[in-house]
Design an enzyme around this catalytic site. Structure first.
Site, mmCIF file in Angstrom:
data_model
loop_
_atom_site.group_PDB
_atom_site.id
_atom_site.type_symbol
_atom_site.label_atom_id
_atom_site.label_comp_id
_atom_site.label_asym_id
_atom_site.label_seq_id
_atom_site.Cartn_x
_atom_site.Cartn_y
_atom_site.Cartn_z
ATOM 1 N N THR A 177 0.840 -1.198 0.000
ATOM 2 C CA THR A 177 0.000 0.000 0.000
ATOM 3 C C THR A 177 0.876 1.250 0.000
ATOM 4 O O THR A 177 1.865 1.334 0.726
ATOM 5 C CB THR A 177 -0.953 0.021 1.206
ATOM 6 O OG1 THR A 177 -1.896 -1.060 1.077
ATOM 7 C CG2 THR A 177 -1.732 1.322 1.283
ATOM 8 N N PHE A 179 1.119 5.176 0.803
ATOM 9 C CA PHE A 179 0.535 6.172 1.696
ATOM 10 C C PHE A 179 1.064 7.557 1.347
ATOM 11 O O PHE A 179 2.248 7.718 1.021
ATOM 12 C CB PHE A 179 0.904 5.883 3.159
ATOM 13 C CG PHE A 179 0.234 4.679 3.752
ATOM 14 C CD1 PHE A 179 -0.890 4.819 4.563
ATOM 15 C CD2 PHE A 179 0.730 3.405 3.524
ATOM 16 C CE1 PHE A 179 -1.500 3.701 5.132
ATOM 17 C CE2 PHE A 179 0.122 2.289 4.078
ATOM 18 C CZ PHE A 179 -0.996 2.439 4.885
#
Length: 281
Positions: A177, A179
């Site tokens: 992921t 960010f």
């Protein structure tokens, strides 16, 4: 002694967002503040109650996280950094539990989707949607039911003193992921080499082509271009783009200025130093 900065993230203690905060600010004194939802985080960044927030924006398995991008374009916040976090979904349960004992596994919908292969291989286990990964682990700890487990991070397992029954159960072993670290208002980041931007093209033939041409003619590398339905409008679309560059570069400033000529709306969402250097956390 340096003053501690305040950093917000969404979710309970032990989420991957908290891991992102710890890694991004590991060389600076900080206080982490967890929130129940993204709008509350952004409101506190805009008001100055917190200095920064870490928000998930993209996953290698499930793609762009649109709710974050929609909040970015509609808020007075700006991405000043990014970090990539490996999302290793750990199967977390009670001490002494075997996978054969399990009947339900709790987690946020996205991790459940990212572990579809595990559930296919263990058809007696039912995936159950829950608030977030860390809250799922907390729920399992509270229930003390050996038929229940959760998908979450190693940090959540530590927080709630539960063992990892099986490591890395996600389908994609490079599941990662991205960010954003966001702050209030547009800012200049000296070491920035990447820009994220939102735009809506004019309703005329070739408008999107003209935007792409602006970057191509200046030798600016486009890294990503994605469309998104505009909320409240029938079958109208906006675009999110990432490209190489810095707001300090004249050619980047010229490109953005020319893009505005072909668009109804343009907003620079962030200018920051890219995170990927061939290694993941």
């Amino acid at each position: 002694m340096d003053k501690k900065i305040k950093v917000g993230y969404q979710g309970a203690h032990g989420t991957f967002s908290e891991i992102a905060v710890q890694e991004f600010f590991k060389d600076r004194p900080f206080t982490a503040c967890n929130y129940a939802n993204f709008p509350s985080i952004i409101a506190d960044v805009e008001s100055g109650a917190i200095d920064y927030a870490l928000l998930p924006v993209e996953n290698t398995t499930t793609g762009i996280i649109y709710r974050t991008y929609d909040l970015l374009k509609d808020s007075d916040i700006f991405a000043v950094g990014e970090i990539l976090v490996r999302i290793d979904e750990q199967l977390i349960g009670l001490p002494g539990t075997n996978i054969e004992d399990l009947r339900e596994v709790y987690s946020h919908p996205e991790p459940l989707d990212q572990c579809s292969g595990f559930f296919a291989a263990h058809p007696w286990i039912k995936p159950v949607t829950y608030q977030d990964t860390a809250k799922s682990v907390e729920y399992v700890a509270q229930c003390q039911d050996p038929s229940k487990a959760a998908l979450g991070s190693w940090l959540a397992a530590e927080y709630y003193h539960l063992p990892i029954l099986k490591e890395r159960v996600q389908d994609n072993q490079l599941n990662t992921t991205r960010f954003f670290c966001v702050a209030k208002g547009e800012q200049t980041v000296q070491e920035a080499d990447k820009i994220s931007m939102y735009f809506v093209v004019n309703h005329e033939p070739g408008a999107l082509y003209e935007v792409i041409r602006v970057f191509a003619q200046r030798g600016i590398n486009m890294l990503k271009l994605e469309s998104r339905p505009i909320r409240g409008r029938m079958f109208e679309y906006c675009f999110y783009i990432d490209f190489d560059g810095s707001l300090l570069q004249p050619k980047t400033q010229e490109a953005i200025a020319e893009v505005r000529e072909h668009c109804l709306e343009v907003k620079v969402l962030g200018s920051y130093k890219r995170a990927f250097n061939g290694e993941l956390l």
